[in-house]
Design an enzyme around this catalytic site. Sequence first.
Site, PDB file in Angstrom:
ATOM      1  CE  LYS A  15      68.399 -28.183 -27.119  1.00  0.00           C
ATOM      2  NZ  LYS A  15      67.674 -26.996 -27.668  1.00  0.00           N
ATOM      3  CG  ASP A  43      64.858 -26.270 -24.935  1.00  0.00           C
ATOM      4  OD1 ASP A  43      64.476 -25.957 -23.793  1.00  0.00           O
ATOM      5  OD2 ASP A  43      65.845 -25.763 -25.495  1.00  0.00           O
ATOM      6  CE  LYS A  45      65.855 -22.395 -23.373  1.00  0.00           C
ATOM      7  NZ  LYS A  45      65.854 -23.210 -24.624  1.00  0.00           N
ATOM      8  CG  PHE A  47      57.850 -17.051 -17.850  1.00  0.00           C
ATOM      9  CD1 PHE A  47      58.417 -17.316 -16.616  1.00  0.00           C
ATOM     10  CD2 PHE A  47      57.221 -15.831 -18.032  1.00  0.00           C
ATOM     11  CE1 PHE A  47      58.361 -16.384 -15.588  1.00  0.00           C
ATOM     12  CE2 PHE A  47      57.146 -14.893 -17.015  1.00  0.00           C
ATOM     13  CZ  PHE A  47      57.719 -15.172 -15.794  1.00  0.00           C
ATOM     14  CG  ASP A  48      51.452 -17.307 -19.878  1.00  0.00           C
ATOM     15  OD1 ASP A  48      50.822 -16.523 -19.148  1.00  0.00           O
ATOM     16  OD2 ASP A  48      51.361 -17.307 -21.119  1.00  0.00           O
ATOM     17  CB  ILE A  49      49.401 -16.693 -15.347  1.00  0.00           C
ATOM     18  CG1 ILE A  49      48.431 -17.251 -16.398  1.00  0.00           C
ATOM     19  CG2 ILE A  49      49.624 -15.201 -15.566  1.00  0.00           C
ATOM     20  CD1 ILE A  49      47.027 -16.687 -16.266  1.00  0.00           C
ATOM     21  CB  THR A  98      74.386 -21.678 -21.510  1.00  0.00           C
ATOM     22  OG1 THR A  98      73.637 -22.151 -22.634  1.00  0.00           O
ATOM     23  CG2 THR A  98      74.201 -22.631 -20.345  1.00  0.00           C
ATOM     24  NE  ARG A 161      78.939 -24.810 -29.278  1.00  0.00           N
ATOM     25  CZ  ARG A 161      77.655 -24.971 -28.991  1.00  0.00           C
ATOM     26  NH1 ARG A 161      77.272 -25.980 -28.240  1.00  0.00           N
ATOM     27  NH2 ARG A 161      76.748 -24.141 -29.462  1.00  0.00           N
ATOM     28  CD  GLN A 170      75.107 -22.058 -25.772  1.00  0.00           C
ATOM     29  OE1 GLN A 170      74.964 -21.460 -24.711  1.00  0.00           O
ATOM     30  NE2 GLN A 170      74.129 -22.739 -26.326  1.00  0.00           N
ATOM     31  N   GLY A 190      74.346 -29.325 -29.958  1.00  0.00           N
ATOM     32  CA  GLY A 190      73.603 -29.133 -31.194  1.00  0.00           C
ATOM     33  C   GLY A 190      74.483 -28.933 -32.400  1.00  0.00           C
ATOM     34  NE  ARG A 191      74.552 -23.324 -32.496  1.00  0.00           N
ATOM     35  CZ  ARG A 191      74.352 -22.129 -31.955  1.00  0.00           C
ATOM     36  NH1 ARG A 191      74.308 -21.049 -32.724  1.00  0.00           N
ATOM     37  NH2 ARG A 191      74.202 -21.984 -30.657  1.00  0.00           N
TER      38      ARG A 191
END
Length: 211
Positions: A15, A43, A45, A47-49, A98, A161, A170, A190-191
């Site tokens: 990712k 990733d 995410k 968001f717009d018109i 999350t 996790r 999270q 991830g971490r």
Amino acid sequence: MELANRIGDAVGFYKIGLGMLTGGGLALANELKQEHGKRIFLDMKLFDIGATVEAAVRGLAQYDLDFLTVHGDPHVVRAAKEGAAGKNLKILGVTILTSLDRSDLDDGMMQAGDVRDMVIERAARAFAAGADGVIASPNEAAAIRALPEAEGRLIVTPGVRPAGSSQDDQKRIATPAAAIAEGADHIVIGRPIWQAEDPAAAARAVLAELP
């Protein structure tokens, strides 16, 4: 790339998010995909018109990537699917992050109600708008999987996790085995892996937990 080389074949799907994208992440995505045979989850995410989302996704869809996230609002999902038309890029709608709980939603003036119910409703609306899958916490995965609209769709769960790991930022989390048992198709970790002293061993330990 150094991390990917250290991990080797213990991980086949990466990712790449906004934090990395602005520092050459798209080039890295292409290198991981084309030269190392990895699958790529971008990733963003978005968001717009609608017109802007469609144009952005059309540009990204020219690359041979696998997943792209957009916010799960129906107008965004529909525009993203238009932009990805004719390509193999799967559009995943984000339900509720999350890292957020009810108090965070209150701060953002989001409608009142149980977070779990809101996630399920947003997932249903994203599916109805054409999303190939949704992003949701493991806590909602089973209920989303039970939706009639979820047949043949993907559920991708961050907030995963391994047992004993730090929760970090999270708030709605589960272990890898629990997430899969609840109906997730893919888990995002991830971490706990990239911050580990031995990332490859950490990744293999996760795999060993899975049913």
